[in-house]
Scaffold this motif. Structure first.
Motif, PDB file in Angstrom:
ATOM      1  N   GLN A 194      -7.020  12.364  34.381  1.00 46.40           N
ATOM      2  CA  GLN A 194      -6.426  11.722  35.554  1.00 46.40           C
ATOM      3  C   GLN A 194      -6.267  10.213  35.355  1.00 46.40           C
ATOM      4  OE1 GLN A 194      -8.173  12.794  39.328  1.00 46.40           O
ATOM      5  NE2 GLN A 194      -8.718  14.810  38.572  1.00 46.40           N
ATOM      6  N   PRO A 195      -5.495   9.821  34.358  1.00 42.38           N
ATOM      7  CA  PRO A 195      -5.365   8.388  34.069  1.00 42.38           C
ATOM      8  C   PRO A 195      -4.641   7.633  35.168  1.00 42.38           C
ATOM      9  CG  PRO A 195      -3.743   9.641  32.837  1.00 42.38           C
ATOM     10  CD  PRO A 195      -4.645  10.652  33.495  1.00 42.38           C
ATOM     11  N   ALA A 196      -5.020   6.373  35.318  1.00 42.59           N
ATOM     12  CA  ALA A 196      -4.297   5.497  36.239  1.00 42.59           C
ATOM     13  C   ALA A 196      -3.018   5.000  35.594  1.00 42.59           C
ATOM     14  CB  ALA A 196      -5.176   4.316  36.637  1.00 42.59           C
ATOM     15  N   LEU A 197      -3.008   4.992  34.253  1.00 45.35           N
ATOM     16  CA  LEU A 197      -1.834   4.526  33.515  1.00 45.35           C
ATOM     17  C   LEU A 197      -1.950   5.051  32.079  1.00 45.35           C
ATOM     18  CD1 LEU A 197      -0.092   1.108  33.612  1.00 45.35           C
ATOM     19  CD2 LEU A 197      -0.930   1.916  31.399  1.00 45.35           C
ATOM     20  N   ILE A 198      -0.808   5.276  31.441  1.00 43.72           N
ATOM     21  CA  ILE A 198      -0.781   5.765  30.060  1.00 43.72           C
ATOM     22  C   ILE A 198      -0.052   4.760  29.177  1.00 43.72           C
ATOM     23  CG2 ILE A 198       0.008   7.601  28.514  1.00 43.72           C
ATOM     24  CD1 ILE A 198      -0.039   9.490  30.926  1.00 43.72           C
ATOM     25  N   LEU A 199      -0.696   4.387  28.059  1.00 47.51           N
ATOM     26  CA  LEU A 199      -0.043   3.631  26.995  1.00 47.51           C
ATOM     27  C   LEU A 199       0.383   4.657  25.949  1.00 47.51           C
ATOM     28  CD1 LEU A 199      -2.447   0.581  26.531  1.00 47.51           C
ATOM     29  CD2 LEU A 199      -0.243   0.613  27.703  1.00 47.51           C
ATOM     30  N   LEU A 200       1.665   4.797  25.734  1.00 47.66           N
ATOM     31  CA  LEU A 200       2.188   5.907  24.940  1.00 47.66           C
ATOM     32  C   LEU A 200       3.019   5.417  23.762  1.00 47.66           C
ATOM     33  CD1 LEU A 200       2.763   8.946  24.555  1.00 47.66           C
ATOM     34  CD2 LEU A 200       4.568   8.734  26.278  1.00 47.66           C
ATOM     35  N   ASP A 201       2.528   5.717  22.552  1.00 49.07           N
ATOM     36  CA  ASP A 201       3.276   5.395  21.339  1.00 49.07           C
ATOM     37  C   ASP A 201       4.455   6.355  21.200  1.00 49.07           C
ATOM     38  OD1 ASP A 201       3.917   4.234  18.892  1.00 49.07           O
ATOM     39  OD2 ASP A 201       2.658   5.646  17.785  1.00 49.07           O
ATOM     40  N   VAL A 202       5.564   5.861  20.719  1.00 49.26           N
ATOM     41  CA  VAL A 202       6.744   6.709  20.553  1.00 49.26           C
ATOM     42  C   VAL A 202       6.637   7.568  19.300  1.00 49.26           C
ATOM     43  CG1 VAL A 202       9.226   6.707  20.094  1.00 49.26           C
ATOM     44  CG2 VAL A 202       8.293   5.214  21.855  1.00 49.26           C
ATOM     45  N   MET A 203       6.237   6.961  18.177  1.00 50.87           N
ATOM     46  CA  MET A 203       6.216   7.657  16.895  1.00 50.87           C
ATOM     47  C   MET A 203       4.888   8.369  16.700  1.00 50.87           C
ATOM     48  SD  MET A 203       9.229   7.018  15.944  1.00 50.87           S
ATOM     49  CE  MET A 203       9.211   7.614  14.258  1.00 50.87           C
ATOM     50  N   LEU A 204       4.758   9.552  17.285  1.00 47.31           N
ATOM     51  CA  LEU A 204       3.550  10.361  17.168  1.00 47.31           C
ATOM     52  C   LEU A 204       3.828  11.582  16.302  1.00 47.31           C
ATOM     53  CD1 LEU A 204       2.420  10.391  20.915  1.00 47.31           C
ATOM     54  CD2 LEU A 204       1.254   9.184  19.066  1.00 47.31           C
ATOM     55  N   MET A 207       5.524   2.459  27.271  1.00 46.92           N
ATOM     56  CA  MET A 207       5.836   2.912  25.926  1.00 46.92           C
ATOM     57  C   MET A 207       5.491   1.825  24.916  1.00 46.92           C
ATOM     58  SD  MET A 207       7.022   5.887  26.712  1.00 46.92           S
ATOM     59  CE  MET A 207       7.638   6.466  25.115  1.00 46.92           C
ATOM     60  N   LEU A 208       4.877   2.230  23.789  1.00 41.04           N
ATOM     61  CA  LEU A 208       4.552   1.326  22.693  1.00 41.04           C
ATOM     62  C   LEU A 208       5.333   1.778  21.474  1.00 41.04           C
ATOM     63  CD1 LEU A 208       0.649   1.289  23.036  1.00 41.04           C
ATOM     64  CD2 LEU A 208       2.261  -0.347  24.008  1.00 41.04           C
ATOM     65  N   THR A 209       6.118   0.874  20.888  1.00 47.67           N
ATOM     66  CA  THR A 209       6.910   1.282  19.737  1.00 47.67           C
ATOM     67  C   THR A 209       7.352   0.081  18.909  1.00 47.67           C
ATOM     68  OG1 THR A 209       8.883   2.478  19.028  1.00 47.67           O
ATOM     69  CG2 THR A 209       9.039   1.218  21.058  1.00 47.67           C
TER      70      THR A 209
END
Length: 229
Positions: A45-55, A77-79
Protein backbone atom coordinates in the motif's frame (compact mmCIF):
# COMPACT_ATOMS: atom_id res chain seq x y z
CA UNK A 1 4.26 6.19 8.39
CA UNK A 2 3.92 6.43 4.61
CA UNK A 3 5.75 3.90 2.45
CA UNK A 4 7.53 4.75 -0.80
CA UNK A 5 7.87 1.81 -3.20
CA UNK A 6 11.06 1.85 -5.27
CA UNK A 7 11.03 -0.38 -8.36
CA UNK A 8 14.61 -0.28 -9.61
CA UNK A 9 16.92 -3.09 -10.75
CA UNK A 10 20.20 -1.19 -10.25
CA UNK A 11 21.31 -1.87 -6.62
CA UNK A 12 23.48 1.24 -6.38
CA UNK A 13 20.56 3.51 -7.30
CA UNK A 14 18.01 1.74 -5.10
CA UNK A 15 20.36 1.84 -2.09
CA UNK A 16 20.87 5.59 -2.42
CA UNK A 17 17.17 6.25 -2.91
CA UNK A 18 16.24 4.06 0.07
CA UNK A 19 18.70 5.92 2.30
CA UNK A 20 17.35 9.35 1.33
CA UNK A 21 13.73 8.20 1.57
CA UNK A 22 14.24 6.88 5.10
CA UNK A 23 16.12 10.04 6.09
CA UNK A 24 13.10 12.05 4.89
CA UNK A 25 10.87 10.14 7.31
CA UNK A 26 9.25 7.54 5.06
CA UNK A 27 9.33 3.77 4.99
CA UNK A 28 10.87 2.27 1.87
CA UNK A 29 10.06 -0.98 0.04
CA UNK A 30 12.50 -1.86 -2.76
CA UNK A 31 11.69 -4.24 -5.63
CA UNK A 32 14.01 -5.21 -8.48
CA UNK A 33 11.31 -6.82 -10.62
CA UNK A 34 8.13 -5.27 -11.93
CA UNK A 35 6.10 -8.46 -11.56
CA UNK A 36 6.83 -8.71 -7.84
CA UNK A 37 6.07 -5.02 -7.28
CA UNK A 38 2.65 -5.45 -8.91
CA UNK A 39 1.96 -8.58 -6.84
CA UNK A 40 2.84 -6.77 -3.60
CA UNK A 41 0.97 -3.55 -4.39
CA UNK A 42 -1.99 -4.31 -2.13
CA UNK A 43 0.21 -5.62 0.67
CA UNK A 44 2.64 -2.69 0.69
CA UNK A 45 0.00 0.00 0.00
CA UNK A 46 2.57 2.59 -1.05
CA UNK A 47 1.89 6.29 -0.77
CA UNK A 48 3.96 6.78 -3.92
CA UNK A 49 5.94 4.64 -6.38
CA UNK A 50 9.33 5.46 -7.91
CA UNK A 51 9.33 3.35 -11.07
CA UNK A 52 12.27 2.67 -13.36
CA UNK A 53 11.35 2.29 -17.02
CA UNK A 54 14.06 -0.17 -18.07
CA UNK A 55 13.24 -3.21 -15.93
CA UNK A 56 13.88 -6.87 -16.76
CA UNK A 57 10.74 -8.84 -17.55
CA UNK A 58 7.75 -6.56 -17.02
CA UNK A 59 9.06 -3.11 -17.96
CA UNK A 60 8.10 0.19 -16.38
CA UNK A 61 5.35 1.01 -18.88
CA UNK A 62 3.69 -2.37 -18.28
CA UNK A 63 4.02 -1.96 -14.52
CA UNK A 64 2.47 1.51 -14.77
CA UNK A 65 -0.52 0.11 -16.66
CA UNK A 66 -0.99 -2.59 -14.02
CA UNK A 67 -0.73 -0.05 -11.21
CA UNK A 68 -3.31 2.21 -12.84
CA UNK A 69 -5.70 -0.74 -13.19
CA UNK A 70 -5.50 -1.35 -9.46
CA UNK A 71 -4.67 1.92 -7.73
CA UNK A 72 -4.49 5.69 -7.96
CA UNK A 73 -1.16 5.73 -6.11
CA UNK A 74 1.10 8.51 -7.49
CA UNK A 75 3.90 7.26 -9.75
CA UNK A 76 7.18 9.00 -10.61
CA UNK A 77 8.98 7.45 -13.58
CA UNK A 78 12.79 7.11 -13.41
CA UNK A 79 14.63 6.68 -16.69
CA UNK A 80 17.73 7.54 -18.65
CA UNK A 81 15.58 8.40 -21.64
CA UNK A 82 15.24 12.14 -22.02
CA UNK A 83 13.40 12.49 -25.28
CA UNK A 84 10.19 14.50 -25.16
CA UNK A 85 8.27 11.55 -26.63
CA UNK A 86 9.22 9.34 -23.70
CA UNK A 87 8.24 11.99 -21.18
CA UNK A 88 4.88 12.48 -22.84
CA UNK A 89 4.31 8.72 -22.99
CA UNK A 90 4.87 8.45 -19.25
CA UNK A 91 2.63 11.36 -18.36
CA UNK A 92 -0.11 10.33 -20.79
CA UNK A 93 0.00 6.77 -19.44
CA UNK A 94 -0.84 7.92 -15.92
CA UNK A 95 2.51 8.88 -14.41
CA UNK A 96 2.48 11.88 -12.08
CA UNK A 97 6.05 12.99 -12.72
CA UNK A 98 9.14 12.06 -14.71
CA UNK A 99 12.78 12.23 -13.54
CA UNK A 100 15.70 11.67 -15.89
CA UNK A 101 18.82 9.81 -14.78
CA UNK A 102 21.32 10.76 -13.52
CA UNK A 103 19.52 12.74 -10.84
CA UNK A 104 20.20 14.27 -7.46
CA UNK A 105 18.52 12.26 -4.66
CA UNK A 106 17.48 15.49 -2.92
CA UNK A 107 15.52 16.45 -6.03
CA UNK A 108 13.73 13.09 -5.98
CA UNK A 109 12.76 13.64 -2.34
CA UNK A 110 11.52 17.15 -3.17
CA UNK A 111 9.36 15.77 -6.01
CA UNK A 112 7.96 13.07 -3.69
CA UNK A 113 7.08 15.61 -1.02
CA UNK A 114 5.48 17.95 -3.56
CA UNK A 115 3.23 15.20 -4.90
CA UNK A 116 2.28 13.95 -1.43
CA UNK A 117 1.25 17.46 -0.42
CA UNK A 118 -1.45 17.41 -3.08
CA UNK A 119 -5.02 16.81 -1.87
CA UNK A 120 -5.84 13.11 -1.94
CA UNK A 121 -9.44 13.67 -3.07
CA UNK A 122 -10.12 13.91 -6.78
CA UNK A 123 -13.45 14.08 -8.57
CA UNK A 124 -13.27 11.61 -11.47
CA UNK A 125 -16.72 12.06 -13.03
CA UNK A 126 -20.06 13.44 -11.98
CA UNK A 127 -20.88 10.15 -10.28
CA UNK A 128 -17.47 8.89 -9.13
CA UNK A 129 -15.16 10.08 -6.40
CA UNK A 130 -11.67 9.00 -5.44
CA UNK A 131 -10.32 9.32 -1.91
CA UNK A 132 -6.76 8.02 -2.16
CA UNK A 133 -7.06 4.25 -2.57
CA UNK A 134 -10.87 4.33 -2.13
CA UNK A 135 -13.06 4.70 -5.23
CA UNK A 136 -16.81 5.22 -4.95
CA UNK A 137 -19.22 4.97 -7.86
CA UNK A 138 -22.54 6.47 -6.80
CA UNK A 139 -24.28 5.51 -10.03
CA UNK A 140 -23.50 1.79 -9.82
CA UNK A 141 -23.48 1.90 -6.00
CA UNK A 142 -20.13 0.16 -5.80
CA UNK A 143 -17.05 0.76 -3.66
CA UNK A 144 -13.52 -0.47 -4.28
CA UNK A 145 -10.40 -0.23 -2.14
CA UNK A 146 -6.97 -0.74 -3.72
CA UNK A 147 -8.77 -1.93 -6.85
CA UNK A 148 -10.80 -4.62 -5.06
CA UNK A 149 -14.59 -4.31 -4.74
CA UNK A 150 -15.78 -4.21 -1.15
CA UNK A 151 -18.58 -6.58 -0.15
CA UNK A 152 -20.92 -4.56 2.07
CA UNK A 153 -24.43 -5.14 3.35
CA UNK A 154 -27.06 -2.94 1.67
CA UNK A 155 -27.41 -0.70 4.74
CA UNK A 156 -23.65 -0.42 5.31
CA UNK A 157 -23.23 0.50 1.65
CA UNK A 158 -26.04 3.06 1.81
CA UNK A 159 -24.47 4.61 4.92
CA UNK A 160 -21.02 4.86 3.33
CA UNK A 161 -22.45 6.35 0.13
CA UNK A 162 -24.37 8.96 2.09
CA UNK A 163 -21.38 9.96 4.23
CA UNK A 164 -19.04 10.03 1.21
CA UNK A 165 -21.49 12.26 -0.68
CA UNK A 166 -21.06 14.77 2.14
CA UNK A 167 -17.35 14.59 3.01
CA UNK A 168 -16.17 16.39 6.15
CA UNK A 169 -19.75 17.04 7.29
CA UNK A 170 -20.90 15.81 10.70
CA UNK A 171 -24.15 13.88 11.16
CA UNK A 172 -25.64 12.69 14.45
CA UNK A 173 -27.37 9.33 14.79
CA UNK A 174 -30.88 10.67 14.31
CA UNK A 175 -29.95 12.33 11.01
CA UNK A 176 -28.34 9.15 9.71
CA UNK A 177 -31.33 7.03 10.77
CA UNK A 178 -33.65 9.36 8.90
CA UNK A 179 -31.51 9.63 5.75
CA UNK A 180 -30.29 6.01 5.49
CA UNK A 181 -32.73 3.79 7.41
CA UNK A 182 -35.80 5.92 6.67
CA UNK A 183 -38.27 7.82 8.83
CA UNK A 184 -40.35 4.66 9.33
CA UNK A 185 -37.48 2.82 11.01
CA UNK A 186 -38.50 1.83 14.53
CA UNK A 187 -35.37 -0.01 15.70
CA UNK A 188 -32.57 1.15 17.98
CA UNK A 189 -30.34 4.01 16.90
CA UNK A 190 -27.43 1.79 17.97
CA UNK A 191 -27.77 0.27 14.49
CA UNK A 192 -25.77 3.27 13.30
CA UNK A 193 -22.92 2.46 15.70
CA UNK A 194 -22.83 -1.17 14.60
CA UNK A 195 -22.81 -0.18 10.91
CA UNK A 196 -20.01 2.34 11.51
CA UNK A 197 -17.96 -0.35 13.25
CA UNK A 198 -18.39 -2.73 10.31
CA UNK A 199 -17.48 -0.02 7.80
CA UNK A 200 -14.31 0.81 9.71
CA UNK A 201 -13.31 -2.84 9.58
CA UNK A 202 -13.95 -2.93 5.82
CA UNK A 203 -11.98 0.30 5.30
CA UNK A 204 -9.14 -0.73 7.61
CA UNK A 205 -6.53 -1.07 4.81
CA UNK A 206 -7.19 2.55 3.78
CA UNK A 207 -4.30 4.83 4.88
CA UNK A 208 -5.53 7.37 7.46
CA UNK A 209 -4.16 10.25 5.41
CA UNK A 210 -6.54 9.34 2.55
CA UNK A 211 -9.66 9.58 4.67
CA UNK A 212 -11.99 7.47 6.77
CA UNK A 213 -14.86 7.57 9.23
CA UNK A 214 -14.37 9.64 12.35
CA UNK A 215 -16.40 9.66 15.56
CA UNK A 216 -16.82 13.06 17.16
CA UNK A 217 -17.81 12.28 20.73
CA UNK A 218 -21.10 13.84 21.68
CA UNK A 219 -21.62 15.17 18.15
CA UNK A 220 -21.84 12.40 15.57
CA UNK A 221 -19.99 10.81 12.67
CA UNK A 222 -18.03 12.21 9.77
CA UNK A 223 -16.43 10.87 6.60
CA UNK A 224 -13.27 12.93 6.49
CA UNK A 225 -11.24 13.33 3.31
CA UNK A 226 -8.24 15.55 2.71
CA UNK A 227 -8.86 18.02 -0.09
CA UNK A 228 -12.59 17.34 -0.34
CA UNK A 229 -14.98 20.23 -0.71
Amino acid sequence: MRTIMVVEDEPAISRVLAAYIKKAGYECAVFTQGELAVEQLTTVQPALILLDVMLPGLDGWEVLREVRNRSTCPVIMLTAKGEIGDRLLGLNSGADDYIIKPFEPVEVIARIQAILRRPSHALITDHQKQYGSLRIDFKSRSVSLNGETLSLTPKDLALLLFLAEHPNQIFHREQLIERVWGIDYDGSDRAVDHAIKRLRQSLHPMPPEDGGIRTLRGTGYQFYANGAD
